[in-house]
Design an enzyme around this catalytic site. Structure first.
Site, PDB file in Angstrom:
ATOM      1  N   SER A 149     -18.725  23.923   8.137  1.00  0.00           N
ATOM      2  CA  SER A 149     -18.057  22.979   7.234  1.00  0.00           C
ATOM      3  C   SER A 149     -18.635  21.596   7.481  1.00  0.00           C
ATOM      4  CB  SER A 149     -16.559  22.954   7.561  1.00  0.00           C
ATOM      5  OG  SER A 149     -15.944  21.807   7.015  1.00  0.00           O
TER       6      SER A 149
ATOM      7  N   TYR B  81      -9.036  23.062  13.117  1.00  0.00           N
ATOM      8  CA  TYR B  81     -10.146  23.341  12.193  1.00  0.00           C
ATOM      9  C   TYR B  81     -11.383  22.546  12.606  1.00  0.00           C
ATOM     10  CZ  TYR B  81     -12.491  24.210   7.696  1.00  0.00           C
ATOM     11  OH  TYR B  81     -13.380  24.602   6.717  1.00  0.00           O
TER      12      TYR B  81
HETATM   13  P1  NAD Z   1     -10.823  31.478   1.203  1.00  0.00           P
HETATM   14  O1  NAD Z   1      -9.456  31.257   1.716  1.00  0.00           O
HETATM   15  O2  NAD Z   1     -11.013  32.007  -0.163  1.00  0.00           O
HETATM   16  O3  NAD Z   1     -11.669  32.412   2.176  1.00  0.00           O
HETATM   17  C1  NAD Z   1     -11.354  32.668   3.515  1.00  0.00           C
HETATM   18  C2  NAD Z   1     -11.439  34.167   3.704  1.00  0.00           C
HETATM   19  O4  NAD Z   1     -11.255  34.492   5.079  1.00  0.00           O
HETATM   20  C3  NAD Z   1     -10.340  34.884   2.919  1.00  0.00           C
HETATM   21  O5  NAD Z   1     -10.891  35.963   2.201  1.00  0.00           O
HETATM   22  C4  NAD Z   1      -9.407  35.386   4.010  1.00  0.00           C
HETATM   23  O6  NAD Z   1      -8.735  36.581   3.687  1.00  0.00           O
HETATM   24  C5  NAD Z   1     -10.396  35.610   5.151  1.00  0.00           C
HETATM   25  N1  NAD Z   1      -9.750  35.657   6.443  1.00  0.00           N
HETATM   26  C6  NAD Z   1      -8.842  34.790   6.957  1.00  0.00           C
HETATM   27  N2  NAD Z   1      -8.446  35.210   8.174  1.00  0.00           N
HETATM   28  C7  NAD Z   1      -9.131  36.359   8.420  1.00  0.00           C
HETATM   29  C8  NAD Z   1      -9.150  37.253   9.518  1.00  0.00           C
HETATM   30  N3  NAD Z   1      -8.353  37.068  10.583  1.00  0.00           N
HETATM   31  N4  NAD Z   1      -9.962  38.340   9.464  1.00  0.00           N
HETATM   32  C9  NAD Z   1     -10.752  38.554   8.358  1.00  0.00           C
HETATM   33  N5  NAD Z   1     -10.760  37.734   7.295  1.00  0.00           N
HETATM   34  C10 NAD Z   1      -9.950  36.657   7.335  1.00  0.00           C
HETATM   35  O7  NAD Z   1     -11.563  30.071   1.346  1.00  0.00           O
HETATM   36  P2  NAD Z   1     -13.126  29.710   1.356  1.00  0.00           P
HETATM   37  O8  NAD Z   1     -13.194  28.308   0.970  1.00  0.00           O
HETATM   38  O9  NAD Z   1     -13.903  30.718   0.609  1.00  0.00           O
HETATM   39  O10 NAD Z   1     -13.466  29.794   2.909  1.00  0.00           O
HETATM   40  C11 NAD Z   1     -14.568  30.524   3.415  1.00  0.00           C
HETATM   41  C12 NAD Z   1     -15.173  29.772   4.581  1.00  0.00           C
HETATM   42  O11 NAD Z   1     -15.721  28.548   4.095  1.00  0.00           O
HETATM   43  C13 NAD Z   1     -14.176  29.391   5.677  1.00  0.00           C
HETATM   44  O12 NAD Z   1     -14.759  29.613   6.939  1.00  0.00           O
HETATM   45  C14 NAD Z   1     -13.952  27.914   5.429  1.00  0.00           C
HETATM   46  O13 NAD Z   1     -13.599  27.227   6.598  1.00  0.00           O
HETATM   47  C15 NAD Z   1     -15.321  27.504   4.934  1.00  0.00           C
HETATM   48  N6  NAD Z   1     -15.328  26.229   4.199  1.00  0.00           N
HETATM   49  C16 NAD Z   1     -14.710  26.098   2.992  1.00  0.00           C
HETATM   50  C17 NAD Z   1     -14.732  24.866   2.345  1.00  0.00           C
HETATM   51  C18 NAD Z   1     -14.075  24.646   1.017  1.00  0.00           C
HETATM   52  O14 NAD Z   1     -13.972  23.491   0.578  1.00  0.00           O
HETATM   53  N7  NAD Z   1     -13.636  25.681   0.313  1.00  0.00           N
HETATM   54  C19 NAD Z   1     -15.362  23.770   2.927  1.00  0.00           C
HETATM   55  C20 NAD Z   1     -15.976  23.938   4.158  1.00  0.00           C
HETATM   56  C21 NAD Z   1     -15.954  25.170   4.791  1.00  0.00           C
END
Ligand code: NAD
Length: 267
Positions: free
Chosen positions: A150, A163
């Protein structure tokens, strides 16, 4: 993208958002994809349907596997790896994408809540990487890991202490593993999304005023998409990136460029 056809990949947390987009993109590039989910089977099935359809449209005959596993549980991770390796006999890439976040003033965070975020984002990613590297070494052929970090790997995020710690740690994990296993041909990189339109950001994605406020802080003027994150991940795992290891690639519309300095505000 070069060198992806016929490769096998595990994408954790692939039932929604960025993980879903990465699984679909890798399938489109000809990879066999293991779609990991924790509780959203329906989301994982949507990923699978779209992955198979995009692969077919691109002329690839791929296989998919849907595997339930909670990445905070080591036994689940081992079962996930075993299932994939027993089915396909090999593992070429791991995408550590699963992640969660909680918002609380840092002095009020409950210990269990803190542990939960670290256990999924950092410990879970490390344990998945550990198991994948064991498999890569056993196969005696190169493997690739992508950690979905991130912008908060480097930008402090008040009220999101667990986080911020998890993503900061992920950056060091990426560099440490990259250095340690370069001699074995294993590459480890991270992608670092900025504000991206996914379910994790539901509170501002669906609110036009809040969304405009978010966009205002991004030099490129808009939030990113899951598909843009997936494109970068596909590049980094491909044979277009064979000399790249130990890097975090920020995909953030310039968010890490200190947007407040767009206009001079000091003499
Ligand atoms: P999201 O909530 O759609 O995806 C997160 C996924 O992780 C979900 O499918 C959830 O079911 C899964 N998950 C959570 N806990 C879990 C566990 N214990 N075991 C297996 N799966 C698990 O949100 P996203 O934005 O797609 O996030 C994906 C990644 O991107 C994350 O690591 C997040 O920190 C990172 N990220 C997202 C953003 C953003 O703005 N969306 C920015 C920076 C980083």
């Amino acid at each position: 993208m070069k060198g992806l056809k016929g490769k096998t990949a595990i994408v954790t947390g692939a039932s929604s958002g960025i993980g879903q987009a990465i699984a679909i993109r890798l399938a489109q590039e000809g990879c066999h994809v293991a779609i990991n989910y924790r509780s959203d089977l329906e989301g994982a099935q949507t990923t699978e349907t779209e992955a198979l359809s995009r692969a077919k449209a691109a002329g690839h005959d791929i296989q998919t596997l849907i595997v339930q596993a909670d990445v905070s549980q080591v036994d689940d991770i081992i079962a996930l790896m075993t299932k994939v390796c027993e089915t396909w006999g090999t593992l070429d890439m791991l995408i550590n994408n699963a992640g969660i976040q909680t918002e609380t003033p840092s002095h009020e965070v409950a210990t269990d809540d803190f542990d939960k975020v670290i256990d999924v984002n950092l410990r879970g990613s490390y344990l998945c990487a550990r198991e994948a590297i064991q498999q890569f070494l056993q196969q005696a052929k190169p493997g690739v890991i992508i950690n979905v970090s991130s912008v908060h790997e480097v930008i402090p995020r008040p009220q999101y202490i667990s986080y911020s710690i998890s993503k900061g740690g992920m950056g060091n994990m990426t560099r440490t593993l990259a250095l340690e296993y370069a001699k074995s041909g294993i590459r480890v990189n991270a992608i670092a999304p900025g504000a991206t339109i996914t379910p994790i950001n539901q509170d501002w994605v669906e609110d036009p005023e809040k969304k405009a406020e978010v966009n205002k802080h991004i030099p490129m003027g808009r939030a990113g998409t899951s598909e843009e994150m997936a494109a970068a991940a596909a590049f980094l795992v491909s044979e277009e990136a064979t000399d790249i290891t130990g890097h975090t690639l920020y995909i953030d519309g310039g968010l890490t460029l200190y947007a407040d300095f767009r206009e001079p505000w000091s003499a």
